[in-house]
Scaffold this motif. Structure first.
Motif, PDB file in Angstrom:
ATOM      1  N   ALA A 198       1.060  -1.050  -0.074  1.00  0.00           N
ATOM      2  CA  ALA A 198       0.211  -0.294   0.128  1.00  0.00           C
ATOM      3  C   ALA A 198       0.557   1.114   0.033  1.00  0.00           C
ATOM      4  CB  ALA A 198      -0.237   0.050   1.125  1.00  0.00           C
ATOM      5  N   VAL A 199       0.218   1.646  -0.887  1.00  0.00           N
ATOM      6  CA  VAL A 199       1.533   3.405  -0.456  1.00  0.00           C
ATOM      7  C   VAL A 199       0.071   4.060   0.068  1.00  0.00           C
ATOM      8  CG1 VAL A 199       1.858   5.240  -1.975  1.00  0.00           C
ATOM      9  CG2 VAL A 199       2.545   3.343  -2.822  1.00  0.00           C
ATOM     10  N   CYS A 200       0.490   5.377   0.658  1.00  0.00           N
ATOM     11  CA  CYS A 200      -0.890   6.143   1.590  1.00  0.00           C
ATOM     12  C   CYS A 200      -0.023   7.127   2.966  1.00  0.00           C
ATOM     13  CB  CYS A 200      -2.046   5.190   2.242  1.00  0.00           C
ATOM     14  SG  CYS A 200      -1.250   4.217   3.671  1.00  0.00           S
ATOM     15  N   SER A 201      -0.664   8.279   3.053  1.00  0.00           N
ATOM     16  CA  SER A 201      -0.185   8.882   3.877  1.00  0.00           C
ATOM     17  C   SER A 201      -0.808   8.430   5.077  1.00  0.00           C
ATOM     18  CB  SER A 201      -1.068  10.253   3.497  1.00  0.00           C
ATOM     19  OG  SER A 201      -2.643  10.209   4.120  1.00  0.00           O
ATOM     20  N   PRO A 202       1.066   9.629   6.125  1.00  0.00           N
ATOM     21  CA  PRO A 202       1.370   9.424   7.711  1.00  0.00           C
ATOM     22  C   PRO A 202       0.385   9.042   8.478  1.00  0.00           C
ATOM     23  CG  PRO A 202       1.932  11.237   7.249  1.00  0.00           C
ATOM     24  CD  PRO A 202       1.383  10.475   6.044  1.00  0.00           C
ATOM     25  N   GLU A 206       7.260  13.405  -2.408  1.00  0.00           N
ATOM     26  CA  GLU A 206       5.678  12.537  -3.131  1.00  0.00           C
ATOM     27  C   GLU A 206       4.837  13.878  -2.813  1.00  0.00           C
ATOM     28  OE1 GLU A 206       8.542   9.503  -2.031  1.00  0.00           O
ATOM     29  OE2 GLU A 206       7.228  10.139  -0.399  1.00  0.00           O
ATOM     30  N   ARG A 207       5.114  14.794  -1.488  1.00  0.00           N
ATOM     31  CA  ARG A 207       4.160  15.483  -0.959  1.00  0.00           C
ATOM     32  C   ARG A 207       4.502  16.317  -0.679  1.00  0.00           C
ATOM     33  NH1 ARG A 207      -1.295  12.961   0.086  1.00  0.00           N
ATOM     34  NH2 ARG A 207      -1.630  12.464  -2.606  1.00  0.00           N
ATOM     35  N   ARG A 208       4.426  18.020  -0.852  1.00  0.00           N
ATOM     36  CA  ARG A 208       5.406  18.863  -0.301  1.00  0.00           C
ATOM     37  C   ARG A 208       4.555  19.912  -0.289  1.00  0.00           C
ATOM     38  NH1 ARG A 208      10.547  18.823   0.628  1.00  0.00           N
ATOM     39  NH2 ARG A 208      10.404  20.689   1.210  1.00  0.00           N
ATOM     40  N   ARG A 227       6.116  20.417   7.600  1.00  0.00           N
ATOM     41  CA  ARG A 227       6.337  19.514   9.049  1.00  0.00           C
ATOM     42  C   ARG A 227       7.226  18.270   7.661  1.00  0.00           C
ATOM     43  NH1 ARG A 227       3.136  17.593  13.357  1.00  0.00           N
ATOM     44  NH2 ARG A 227       0.880  17.374  12.100  1.00  0.00           N
ATOM     45  N   GLU A 228       8.580  18.145   8.400  1.00  0.00           N
ATOM     46  CA  GLU A 228       8.927  17.307   7.365  1.00  0.00           C
ATOM     47  C   GLU A 228       8.613  15.900   7.661  1.00  0.00           C
ATOM     48  OE1 GLU A 228      11.722  17.845   4.870  1.00  0.00           O
ATOM     49  OE2 GLU A 228      11.534  20.083   4.919  1.00  0.00           O
ATOM     50  N   ARG A 229       8.476  15.450   6.506  1.00  0.00           N
ATOM     51  CA  ARG A 229       7.694  13.929   6.807  1.00  0.00           C
ATOM     52  C   ARG A 229       8.232  12.991   6.062  1.00  0.00           C
ATOM     53  NH1 ARG A 229       2.955  14.153   9.020  1.00  0.00           N
ATOM     54  NH2 ARG A 229       2.010  16.306  10.033  1.00  0.00           N
ATOM     55  N   THR A 234       2.831  -4.554   4.274  1.00  0.00           N
ATOM     56  CA  THR A 234       4.425  -3.306   3.523  1.00  0.00           C
ATOM     57  C   THR A 234       3.185  -2.358   2.922  1.00  0.00           C
ATOM     58  OG1 THR A 234       5.124  -5.218   2.391  1.00  0.00           O
ATOM     59  CG2 THR A 234       5.675  -3.573   1.421  1.00  0.00           C
ATOM     60  N   TYR A 235       4.112  -1.070   3.775  1.00  0.00           N
ATOM     61  CA  TYR A 235       3.678  -0.020   3.240  1.00  0.00           C
ATOM     62  C   TYR A 235       4.563   1.226   2.873  1.00  0.00           C
ATOM     63  CZ  TYR A 235      -0.729  -1.103   5.488  1.00  0.00           C
ATOM     64  OH  TYR A 235      -1.919  -1.422   5.711  1.00  0.00           O
ATOM     65  N   TYR A 236       3.999   1.840   1.956  1.00  0.00           N
ATOM     66  CA  TYR A 236       5.159   2.954   1.458  1.00  0.00           C
ATOM     67  C   TYR A 236       4.440   4.696   1.920  1.00  0.00           C
ATOM     68  CZ  TYR A 236       8.167   6.207  -0.593  1.00  0.00           C
ATOM     69  OH  TYR A 236       9.240   7.467  -1.289  1.00  0.00           O
ATOM     70  N   GLN A 237       5.145   5.148   2.930  1.00  0.00           N
ATOM     71  CA  GLN A 237       4.351   6.333   2.993  1.00  0.00           C
ATOM     72  C   GLN A 237       4.699   7.249   3.149  1.00  0.00           C
ATOM     73  OE1 GLN A 237       4.481   7.176   8.005  1.00  0.00           O
ATOM     74  NE2 GLN A 237       5.705   9.138   6.955  1.00  0.00           N
ATOM     75  N   LEU A 238       4.109   8.128   2.273  1.00  0.00           N
ATOM     76  CA  LEU A 238       4.117   9.711   1.404  1.00  0.00           C
ATOM     77  C   LEU A 238       4.777  10.776   2.115  1.00  0.00           C
ATOM     78  CD1 LEU A 238       0.295   9.105  -0.706  1.00  0.00           C
ATOM     79  CD2 LEU A 238       3.097   8.451  -1.219  1.00  0.00           C
TER      80      LEU A 238
END
Length: 437
Positions: A37-41, A62-64, A74-76, A54-58
């Motif tokens: 999965a790909v999703c925001s924190p 990818e999004r600023r 904030r730095e994510r 398995t997760y990919y955190q945006l």
């Protein structure tokens, strides 16, 4: 049949959000190495790693925030998230002062939302790191949900990069929910519609949350949507299924779910009605709110009892232990617009519990129409405390009706929402898309 490798976009597997619960049940039994999965924190809290590990955190890669708003961002962290049990690792971010956070969240963000910039100050892009991870995972197809235009942007970018079949699942009609200045409503609606139509045109299969949504979207967009609501594990819920419809002097009505827009006004009217019923029938009926927080208004009613959320494994016992379960929606135009085509995730869970269900919601909504069609709930569609209290009184005094409603609900749940039946159809559709591709 061998299951395809699926990339999930914009949602996490969990047992506390509608999209997360529905998705968890639809993908029940899937091999964990075939899902990522790909999703925001913001939605990575409390994920269920039994289905997806398995997760990919945006993050900022990818999004600023665009200039000059990047000074408030904030730095994510961007990248794979490691888990301990079912909880993700803490976000990597630069510490901010409490005062700065309060100013940004309390004043700047509401102002940006009011002037229509809140969804326009960020830029979504595919980072080299995300692309590399996508290449390594090599999904066969994409399953996605969306909650706003930035979510749609992410879906389109990933689909264009991977060039794999795309499944989109619409959970509620958020497109029509415009916040901020009424003067900007027309522009925001046009922006939402433009992005959504692009997504529909790029999708290989479209799913909705209800029959009403499918019918409405066919007229609105000329596209076919197949409804997939939250399926339920019948054996899991039957462990504590209610089969006794006697009521004592201290019955309970339970509401389990969220608070806020579209819900709170009706919850308060239910509390008022219960107090009337208690006086009328000399009962000590309790209105139990199983919600994250105790609402401030609850102190105005002696019948209201607040309880926090319980674990998902405890829900069958909790639901069957109540004398009534209630599904409320507010009657405001804004609420009706938002929930008109939606079906609460917990509706099927209420149905299989064996406890009589009361629906207090506007007429001509998907939930009300479904309940009326199959007579699985006591339906009240007048926003009136007298009408509501009379209906509750009548149901308390009619054991036969309580039992019949419960049995109807169980039958509908077993016939139409069985995990075994629904997931078989769901898997067949996804597998067929891969074969076509």
């Amino acid at each position: 049949m061998p299951l395809p490798k699926v990339l999930i976009i914009n949602e996490a597997f969990n047992n506390h959000t509608g999209g997360g619960i529905t998705m968890s049940n639809l993908f029940s039994g899937w091999e964990t190495d075939k899902i990522a999965a790909v999703c925001s924190p913001f939605i990575l809290g409390g994920v269920d790693t039994s289905i997806c590990k398995t997760y990919y955190q945006l993050g900022n890669k990818e999004r600023r925030y665009k200039f000059p708003f990047n000074i408030i961002g904030r730095e994510r962290y961007s990248g794979l998230v490691k888990f301990e049990d079912t909880k993700p690792a803490p976000e990597v971010e630069v510490a901010k002062t409490n005062l700065r956070h309060k100013i940004v969240m309390g004043y700047l963000m509401p102002f940006l939302e009011y002037i229509g910039l809140i969804k326009k100050i960020t830029k979504t892009q595919l980072s080299p790191e995300l692309c590399q991870w996508l290449d390594e995972f090599k999904p066969d197809l994409i399953y996605s949900q969306a909650h706003d235009v930035p979510d749609i942007t992410l879906i389109l970018l990933i689909q264009a990069y991977l060039k794999k079949p795309l499944v989109f699942h619409m959970m509620d009609d958020w497109l029509s929910m415009i916040t901020g200045s009424p003067l900007l409503r027309s522009n925001e609606l046009k922006r939402n519609e433009k992005a959504f139509r692009m997504l529909l045109d790029r999708s290989d299969f479209l799913m909705s949350i209800s029959d009403e949504m499918s019918a409405a979207y066919k007229i609105r967009y000329g596209k076919d949507f197949t409804p997939f609501h939250n399926p339920i594990d019948i054996s899991f819920w039957k462990r504590f299924q209610r089969d006794n419809y006697e009521i004592g002097n201290s019955p309970t009505m339970l509401y389990a779910g969220r608070l806020g827009i579209g819900i709170d006004e009706s919850l308060q009217l239910i509390a008022s009605s219960i107090q009337i019923v208690n006086e009328r029938l000399d009962l000590n009926m309790q209105f139990v709110l199983q919600t994250k927080e105790k609402p401030a208004w609850s102190t105005n009613y002696t019948c209201v009892e607040h309880r926090g959320f319980v674990g998902y494994d405890d829900l069958p016992k909790m639901f069957s232990g109540a004398d009534f379960l209630v599904l409320p929606y507010d009657f405001s135009p804004q609420s009706i617009q938002f929930i008109g085509y939606s079906m609460p995730t917990k509706a099927t869970e209420y149905m299989i519990s064996g406890t009589p269900v009361i629906i207090f919601a506007p007429d001509k909504t998907a939930l009300v129409n479904y309940a009326k069609k199959y007579q699985w709930a006591k339906v009240i569609t007048e926003n009136d405390v007298t009408v509501l209290s009379d209906a509750i009184t009548a149901l308390i005094q009619n054991k036969e009706e309580r039992s019949q409603l419960a049995q109807n609900a169980i039958k509908v749940a077993e016939d139409k929402h069985s995990l075994t039946k629904v997931t078989h159809e769901f898997r067949s559709i996804l597998s067929s898309l891969v074969k076509k591709g």
